[in-house]
Motif scaffolding. Structure first.
Motif, PDB file in Angstrom:
ATOM      1  N   ASN A 152       0.790  -1.269   0.049  1.00 43.47           N
ATOM      2  CA  ASN A 152      -0.043   0.094   0.108  1.00 43.47           C
ATOM      3  C   ASN A 152       0.835   1.049  -0.047  1.00 43.47           C
ATOM      4  N   TYR A 153       1.818   1.053   0.619  1.00 43.18           N
ATOM      5  CA  TYR A 153       2.974   2.317   0.499  1.00 43.18           C
ATOM      6  C   TYR A 153       3.450   2.517  -0.937  1.00 43.18           C
ATOM      7  N   LYS A 155       2.066   1.658  -3.466  1.00 42.48           N
ATOM      8  CA  LYS A 155       0.897   2.134  -4.401  1.00 42.48           C
ATOM      9  C   LYS A 155       0.926   3.755  -4.107  1.00 42.48           C
ATOM     10  N   ALA A 156       0.785   4.165  -3.139  1.00 41.38           N
ATOM     11  CA  ALA A 156       0.799   5.469  -2.584  1.00 41.38           C
ATOM     12  C   ALA A 156       1.958   6.233  -3.213  1.00 41.38           C
ATOM     13  N   PHE A 159       1.613   6.507  -7.181  1.00 42.11           N
ATOM     14  CA  PHE A 159       0.876   7.506  -7.618  1.00 42.11           C
ATOM     15  C   PHE A 159       0.979   8.920  -7.480  1.00 42.11           C
ATOM     16  N   PHE A 163       2.492  13.837  -2.274  1.00 43.47           N
ATOM     17  CA  PHE A 163       1.299  13.506  -1.065  1.00 43.47           C
ATOM     18  C   PHE A 163       1.970  12.922  -0.145  1.00 43.47           C
ATOM     19  N   ILE A 166       4.368  14.491   2.142  1.00 40.61           N
ATOM     20  CA  ILE A 166       3.584  15.350   2.996  1.00 40.61           C
ATOM     21  C   ILE A 166       2.880  14.431   4.156  1.00 40.61           C
ATOM     22  N   LEU A 167       2.494  13.395   4.093  1.00 37.07           N
ATOM     23  CA  LEU A 167       2.080  12.448   5.078  1.00 37.07           C
ATOM     24  C   LEU A 167       3.069  11.998   6.088  1.00 37.07           C
ATOM     25  N   GLY A 168       4.347  12.462   5.734  1.00 41.87           N
ATOM     26  CA  GLY A 168       5.239  12.056   6.845  1.00 41.87           C
ATOM     27  C   GLY A 168       6.205  10.903   6.375  1.00 41.87           C
ATOM     28  N   VAL A 169       5.799  10.120   5.331  1.00 41.94           N
ATOM     29  CA  VAL A 169       6.110   8.893   5.006  1.00 41.94           C
ATOM     30  C   VAL A 169       7.707   9.178   4.246  1.00 41.94           C
TER      31      VAL A 169
ATOM     32  N   LYS B  74      -0.270  15.635   9.963  1.00 42.46           N
ATOM     33  CA  LYS B  74      -1.298  15.877   9.014  1.00 42.46           C
ATOM     34  C   LYS B  74      -2.189  17.231   9.314  1.00 42.46           C
ATOM     35  N   ASP B  95      -8.863   3.566  -3.273  1.00 37.91           N
ATOM     36  CA  ASP B  95      -7.537   3.498  -2.972  1.00 37.91           C
ATOM     37  C   ASP B  95      -6.782   4.617  -2.857  1.00 37.91           C
ATOM     38  N   VAL B  96      -7.136   5.566  -3.903  1.00 33.59           N
ATOM     39  CA  VAL B  96      -6.411   6.915  -3.877  1.00 33.59           C
ATOM     40  C   VAL B  96      -6.731   7.866  -2.398  1.00 33.59           C
ATOM     41  N   ALA B  99      -5.120   6.192   0.523  1.00 34.90           N
ATOM     42  CA  ALA B  99      -3.822   6.317   0.788  1.00 34.90           C
ATOM     43  C   ALA B  99      -3.314   7.345   1.848  1.00 34.90           C
ATOM     44  N   ALA B 100      -4.268   8.406   1.897  1.00 32.88           N
ATOM     45  CA  ALA B 100      -3.897   9.400   2.893  1.00 32.88           C
ATOM     46  C   ALA B 100      -4.091   8.783   4.512  1.00 32.88           C
ATOM     47  N   LEU B 102      -2.424   6.419   5.364  1.00 37.27           N
ATOM     48  CA  LEU B 102      -1.095   5.769   5.868  1.00 37.27           C
ATOM     49  C   LEU B 102      -0.327   6.218   7.040  1.00 37.27           C
ATOM     50  N   GLU B 103       0.160   5.607   7.865  1.00 36.13           N
ATOM     51  CA  GLU B 103       0.908   6.150   8.999  1.00 36.13           C
ATOM     52  C   GLU B 103       2.072   6.663   8.460  1.00 36.13           C
ATOM     53  N   SER B 104       2.810   7.434   8.950  1.00 38.48           N
ATOM     54  CA  SER B 104       4.171   7.856   8.329  1.00 38.48           C
ATOM     55  C   SER B 104       5.122   7.078   8.705  1.00 38.48           C
ATOM     56  N   ARG B 152      -9.296  13.384  -0.777  1.00 45.31           N
ATOM     57  CA  ARG B 152      -8.097  12.546  -0.210  1.00 45.31           C
ATOM     58  C   ARG B 152      -7.381  13.530   0.620  1.00 45.31           C
ATOM     59  N   ALA B 153      -7.490  14.992   0.223  1.00 44.43           N
ATOM     60  CA  ALA B 153      -6.810  15.892   1.381  1.00 44.43           C
ATOM     61  C   ALA B 153      -7.482  16.065   2.543  1.00 44.43           C
ATOM     62  N   VAL B 156      -7.227  13.527   5.946  1.00 40.82           N
ATOM     63  CA  VAL B 156      -6.070  13.531   6.792  1.00 40.82           C
ATOM     64  C   VAL B 156      -6.728  14.374   7.973  1.00 40.82           C
TER      65      VAL B 156
END
Lengths: 271, 251
Positions: A152-153, A155-156, A159, A163, A166-169, B74, B95-96, B99-100, B102-104, B152-153, B156
């Motif tokens: 899933n990481y 995939k994100a 794409f 973004f 910004i999530l911190g990943v 976030k 899925d798009v 994706a938001a 997801l943990e960092s 998606r935005a 978070v």
């Protein structure tokens, strides 16, 4: 040929090598195509020839040299791309020919008879040994586990990298990790189709799969299946007409894709 | 008096030797609806990317809720320009948005929890594209794609929503829907909107910032022809249709 596969060890090795190579090129191929890294992968593959040469010169297993050089190329290209502000195709081009040049020089200055390097350049899956197979299986395992663990990481990230950042990943980590996975995949494919033909196996099955599938996972699975078919047909031709397997696999893959692409177009325009 | 949610202090950003932003000072208040306009290459996108922590600051300082850019977790939801994305990527709408979630920290074998999926579906409901949730993104219209990015935005749970050209390539009806949606969201969120759409600026936002390397104007007086001309360096027509729009200042 099926009886021959059961009978001859070298055909069995070739068969398993093809399955493993197809798994890798199905998964990584989709990533490379979607992330527009085809040229970079070509650069990594060609740089690895320097490692093959160094292996021959210093007397260690050439495939380990290839792995070393392709990982260095992947990290080097990745680093300059990220920090240098230089156009990445320029850097890829430099690594591409530098690796080839080093390989030629290393093999040239090694003492004794020069080895058969064409099996590294164009691949010869029929010469895969048990030891090669174990190594290929190990590399394939690494790629598949790394990919499914963080699916899933990935995939994100694939794409929308920004973004995800910004999530911190830690996308810097993901990027370098991806480049290393590409380098490992290149090494797996070298035994099957060779350095020069690697790109075809990264792209043709993926492109075929993209004609028929939608989601990322399905596309990867279909790319794997397509690749197995292309490779087995190529291998069968190679066995039947007694010609090198690598080029035949590439020819089969490319022609099959073009035919499928055209027929889908014609069907669509008629509908 | 509302709190300052974003503080930009004498910010400069250079790309190699090109100066993208010079000495920009800008405060954004809580629940402000800030429109950023300016010519192409004037640094609008650079400014918001600096706020998001995506480009390196050359000098000056940015604080978002007291934190440095990129360290805000976030708190900021981002809607990028559609042209920056690969619209043919094999991924579906749900899925798009997911994706938001997801943990960092990278979690091996992360799969989405039930409540995360429910939340994503609710957000798609909110932007009115819930029935498209299983569609591939290459099957979406420009407006639907934009709404998906907004969902998606929002996923978070941001305090600030940053949008880069959200109406650039969509039809008039979707444009109206997007602005209506932003209007509703503004009741709770601070919104920063980068746009070429001068009309939208005068009609929807509460304050305006004009960026052309430097911040040439910031305020809520409405745009007048003089401000626009200084900004672009040449006369640009400010078209005003109908009577429902906010009156532009006399000059």
């Amino acid at each position: 040929m099926i009886r021959a596969i059961l009978q001859y060890q070298f055909l069995q090795n070739a068969f398993f090598a093809i399955i493993l190579a197809s798994v890798v090129c199905g998964v990584i191929g989709v990533v490379i195509v979607e992330k527009k890294l085809v040229m970079m992968s070509g650069g990594i593959a060609h740089t690895s020839f320097g490692g093959v040469g160094l292996g021959y010169l210093l007397g260690f297993e050439p495939i380990i040299g290839a792995l070393l050089f392709s990982i260095l190329a992947a990290l080097g290209i990745g680093y300059i791309k990220r920090n240098g502000g230089v156009a990445s195709d320029l850097i890829i081009g430099l690594f591409w020919s530098l690796g080839m040049a080093l390989g030629v020089i290393f093999i040239n200055i090694m003492p004794g008879y020069p080895p058969m390097i064409s099996s590294y350049l164009f691949g010869n899956v029929l010469t895969v040994t048990r030891a090669d197979l174990r190594l290929i299986a190990l590399f394939t395992g690494v790629v598949i586990i790394a990919f499914s663990m963080l699916f899933n990481y990935w995939k994100a990230y694939l794409f929308d990298q920004e973004f995800t950042t910004i999530l911190g990943v830690n996308t810097t980590f993901l990027e370098y990790f991806l480049f290393i996975l590409i380098a490992i995949s290149v090494v797996v494919l070298i035994r099957a189709v060779g350095i020069i033909l690697v790109i075809a196996l990264f792209t043709a099955p993926t492109a075929t799969a993209s004609l028929f599938t939608k989601g990322l996972r399905n596309r990867m699975i279909l790319a794997v299946i397509t690749s197995v078919i292309y490779c087995l047909v190529g291998l069968w031709l190679s066995y039947t007409i007694n010609a090198p397997s690598g080029p035949l696999i590439v020819i089969v893959a490319s022609i099959a894709y073009l035919i499928l692409f055209m027929s889908k177009r014609m069907l669509n325009s008629r509908a | 008096m509302k709190d300052k949610i974003i503080k930009v202090n004498s910010l400069s950003v250079n790309y190699n030797k090109t100066k993208a932003l010079i000495d920009v000072n800008l405060d954004v208040l809580e629940q402000e609806y800030l429109g950023i306009i300016g010519p192409n290459g004037g640094g609008k996108t650079t400014l918001i990317k600096a706020i998001l922590g995506l480009v390196k600051i050359s000098s000056g300082k940015i604080e978002i809720l007291g934190e440095a850019p990129g360290k805000t977790g976030k708190a900021v939801g981002y809607v990028p320009q559609v042209v920056e994305l690969n619209k043919s990527f094999p991924i579906n709408v749900l899925d798009v948005v997911l994706a938001a979630m997801l943990e960092s920290k990278l979690r091996p074998f992360k799969s989405y929890r039930k409540e995360e999926i429910t939340k994503a579906e609710e957000l798609l409901e909110k932007v009115n594209i819930h029935k498209l949730r299983n569609r591939q993104i290459n099957e979406l219209s420009g407006g639907e794609f934009q709404k998906m990015l907004i969902a998606r935005a929002l996923a978070v749970d941001p305090k600030i929503l940053v949008l880069d050209e959200p109406t650039a390539s969509i039809d008039a009806k979707s444009k109206e829907q997007v602005y209506d949606l932003l209007h509703v969201l503004n009741k709770k969120l601070t919104i920063i909107l980068v746009t070429h759409d001068l009309l939208a600026i005068s009609e929807h936002v509460s304050t305006i910032a004009c960026i052309n390397q430097r911040l040439t104007y910031h305020g809520n007086e409405g745009l007048n022809q003089e401000v626009i001309n200084t900004l672009y360096g040449y006369p640009v027509d400010l078209l005003v249709h109908g009577v429902s729009h906010r009156k532009l200042k006399e000059h």
